[in-house]
Motif scaffolding. Structure first.
Motif, PDB file in Angstrom:
ATOM      1  N   VAL A 184     -10.223  85.024  34.064  1.00 38.49           N
ATOM      2  CA  VAL A 184     -10.782  85.033  32.707  1.00 38.49           C
ATOM      3  C   VAL A 184      -9.769  85.617  31.724  1.00 38.49           C
ATOM      4  CG1 VAL A 184     -12.575  86.041  31.226  1.00 38.49           C
ATOM      5  CG2 VAL A 184     -13.190  85.081  33.461  1.00 38.49           C
ATOM      6  N   LEU A 185      -9.103  86.695  32.110  1.00 40.08           N
ATOM      7  CA  LEU A 185      -8.075  87.281  31.242  1.00 40.08           C
ATOM      8  C   LEU A 185      -6.972  86.272  30.928  1.00 40.08           C
ATOM      9  CD1 LEU A 185      -7.531  90.875  32.715  1.00 40.08           C
ATOM     10  CD2 LEU A 185      -8.533  90.305  30.500  1.00 40.08           C
ATOM     11  N   ASN A 186      -6.517  85.575  31.953  1.00 37.99           N
ATOM     12  CA  ASN A 186      -5.436  84.607  31.758  1.00 37.99           C
ATOM     13  C   ASN A 186      -5.860  83.460  30.846  1.00 37.99           C
ATOM     14  OD1 ASN A 186      -3.910  86.153  33.517  1.00 37.99           O
ATOM     15  ND2 ASN A 186      -4.227  84.816  35.281  1.00 37.99           N
ATOM     16  N   GLN A 187      -7.058  82.917  31.106  1.00 45.56           N
ATOM     17  CA  GLN A 187      -7.537  81.815  30.274  1.00 45.56           C
ATOM     18  C   GLN A 187      -7.803  82.262  28.839  1.00 45.56           C
ATOM     19  OE1 GLN A 187     -10.262  78.809  31.755  1.00 45.56           O
ATOM     20  NE2 GLN A 187     -10.345  79.858  33.725  1.00 45.56           N
ATOM     21  N   ALA A 188      -8.341  83.469  28.682  1.00 47.70           N
ATOM     22  CA  ALA A 188      -8.627  83.995  27.347  1.00 47.70           C
ATOM     23  C   ALA A 188      -7.339  84.182  26.556  1.00 47.70           C
ATOM     24  CB  ALA A 188      -9.381  85.317  27.452  1.00 47.70           C
ATOM     25  N   PHE A 189      -6.308  84.687  27.207  1.00 47.34           N
ATOM     26  CA  PHE A 189      -5.025  84.897  26.532  1.00 47.34           C
ATOM     27  C   PHE A 189      -4.453  83.560  26.054  1.00 47.34           C
ATOM     28  CE2 PHE A 189      -0.434  85.426  26.303  1.00 47.34           C
ATOM     29  CZ  PHE A 189      -0.326  86.586  25.542  1.00 47.34           C
ATOM     30  N   GLU A 190      -4.489  82.567  26.917  1.00 40.82           N
ATOM     31  CA  GLU A 190      -3.964  81.248  26.547  1.00 40.82           C
ATOM     32  C   GLU A 190      -4.767  80.649  25.394  1.00 40.82           C
ATOM     33  OE1 GLU A 190      -3.879  78.817  30.019  1.00 40.82           O
ATOM     34  OE2 GLU A 190      -2.466  80.126  31.094  1.00 40.82           O
ATOM     35  N   TYR A 191      -6.087  80.785  25.454  1.00 38.35           N
ATOM     36  CA  TYR A 191      -6.941  80.252  24.386  1.00 38.35           C
ATOM     37  C   TYR A 191      -6.630  80.937  23.059  1.00 38.35           C
ATOM     38  CZ  TYR A 191     -11.166  79.269  21.689  1.00 38.35           C
ATOM     39  OH  TYR A 191     -12.050  78.889  20.698  1.00 38.35           O
ATOM     40  N   HIS A 192      -6.488  82.265  23.088  1.00 33.13           N
ATOM     41  CA  HIS A 192      -6.225  82.994  21.850  1.00 33.13           C
ATOM     42  C   HIS A 192      -4.862  82.623  21.275  1.00 33.13           C
ATOM     43  CE1 HIS A 192      -5.162  86.551  19.332  1.00 33.13           C
ATOM     44  NE2 HIS A 192      -6.378  86.327  18.917  1.00 33.13           N
ATOM     45  N   GLN A 193      -3.886  82.405  22.130  1.00 36.36           N
ATOM     46  CA  GLN A 193      -2.574  81.975  21.647  1.00 36.36           C
ATOM     47  C   GLN A 193      -2.653  80.638  20.909  1.00 36.36           C
ATOM     48  OE1 GLN A 193       0.416  83.861  21.785  1.00 36.36           O
ATOM     49  NE2 GLN A 193      -1.208  85.311  22.237  1.00 36.36           N
ATOM     50  N   GLN A 194      -3.502  79.752  21.408  1.00 36.87           N
ATOM     51  CA  GLN A 194      -3.703  78.483  20.728  1.00 36.87           C
ATOM     52  C   GLN A 194      -4.419  78.665  19.387  1.00 36.87           C
ATOM     53  OE1 GLN A 194      -2.487  75.421  21.666  1.00 36.87           O
ATOM     54  NE2 GLN A 194      -1.403  76.657  23.201  1.00 36.87           N
ATOM     55  N   LEU A 195      -5.385  79.593  19.352  1.00 42.37           N
ATOM     56  CA  LEU A 195      -6.121  79.842  18.116  1.00 42.37           C
ATOM     57  C   LEU A 195      -5.200  80.305  16.997  1.00 42.37           C
ATOM     58  CD1 LEU A 195      -9.408  81.784  19.005  1.00 42.37           C
ATOM     59  CD2 LEU A 195      -9.234  79.507  17.990  1.00 42.37           C
ATOM     60  N   ILE A 196      -4.315  81.219  17.316  1.00 41.74           N
ATOM     61  CA  ILE A 196      -3.517  81.842  16.243  1.00 41.74           C
ATOM     62  C   ILE A 196      -2.333  80.970  15.808  1.00 41.74           C
ATOM     63  CG2 ILE A 196      -4.190  84.169  16.878  1.00 41.74           C
ATOM     64  CD1 ILE A 196      -1.558  84.526  18.315  1.00 41.74           C
ATOM     65  N   LYS A 197      -2.141  79.837  16.488  1.00 37.73           N
ATOM     66  CA  LYS A 197      -1.110  78.893  16.052  1.00 37.73           C
ATOM     67  C   LYS A 197      -1.516  78.106  14.831  1.00 37.73           C
ATOM     68  CE  LYS A 197       1.280  78.021  20.457  1.00 37.73           C
ATOM     69  NZ  LYS A 197       1.589  76.975  21.484  1.00 37.73           N
ATOM     70  N   PHE A 198      -2.835  78.047  14.597  1.00 39.51           N
ATOM     71  CA  PHE A 198      -3.341  77.189  13.525  1.00 39.51           C
ATOM     72  C   PHE A 198      -3.923  78.020  12.392  1.00 39.51           C
ATOM     73  CE2 PHE A 198      -3.665  74.820  17.519  1.00 39.51           C
ATOM     74  CZ  PHE A 198      -2.913  73.714  17.206  1.00 39.51           C
TER      75      PHE A 198
END
Length: 198
Positions: A184-198
């Motif tokens: 969950v930590l790994n997936q959450a980190f990846e998701y948040h990185q995608q969020l802050i790109k936009f």
């Protein structure tokens, strides 16, 4: 995952702590209601709830619950994972749990305004005043929390039946936590990185 995990995941991802707490209290598109960092925190909270509920490890835990307890398994497991995180805190964070909770309170409390949802403001007041997050270290406090939640409405009354399962299957469920939480930590980190790109 419950409040402690959502705060820890927010910290792990460098996301907005209060935004992650607001996830259960905001309806609709948060980007139309809040500034970007808070909105992204709400979105991260929702993402974590979604992937946790459908995670293969969580799905493998649900058969432990039968009868009326089965319907409330997701709630009981969310509380149990917070207990596991509190118990094994040092495996996931360099600071002590007490230090992190103090930091989280100071950070969130400084951002509270009267225009936030009333239900959130009530939760914010009670959670810190009554020391919920630190109490999760003891399993008996998870039982107390489930009992308290069961009293919210008649349809929640059977939530109390889930604690016997948590107690009886404790070692089996606890053993599943490290793999689940790290994923969950790994997936959450990846998701948040995608969020802050936009």
């Amino acid at each position: 995952m419950n409040f402690l995990a959502h705060l820890h995941i927010a910290d792990h991802c460098n996301s907005h702590l209060m935004g992650n707490l607001l996830g259960d209290f905001v309806k609709g598109d948060p980007s139309k209601q809040y500034q970007t960092d808070i909105s992204n925190g709400i979105k991260l909270h929702r993402f974590v709830d979604r992937i946790t509920d459908h995670h293969p490890i969580v799905q493998a835990c649900k058969p432990h619950f039968s009868g009326v307890a089965r319907r409330f398994a997701p709630i009981a497991l969310d509380m149990f994972w917070d207990h596991c995180l509190a118990k094994h805190w040092n495996a996931f964070h360099p600071d002590s749990l007490d230090e992190f909770v103090a930091y989280a309170f100071q950070t969130v409390n400084a951002q509270v305004v009267d225009t936030l949802p009333p239900r959130f403001l009530l939760l914010h007041s009670r959670m810190w005043r009554e020391g919920w997050l630190l109490s999760y270290r003891e399993l008996e406090n998870i039982e107390f929390a489930l009992h308290r939640m069961s009293q919210r409405s008649p349809r929640m009354a059977d939530l109390t039946t889930t604690f016997e399962v948590l107690d009886d299957e404790y070692l089996s469920l606890e053993a599943k936590f490290p793999s689940l939480y790290q994923d969950v930590l790994n997936q959450a980190f990846e998701y948040h990185q995608q969020l802050i790109k936009f």
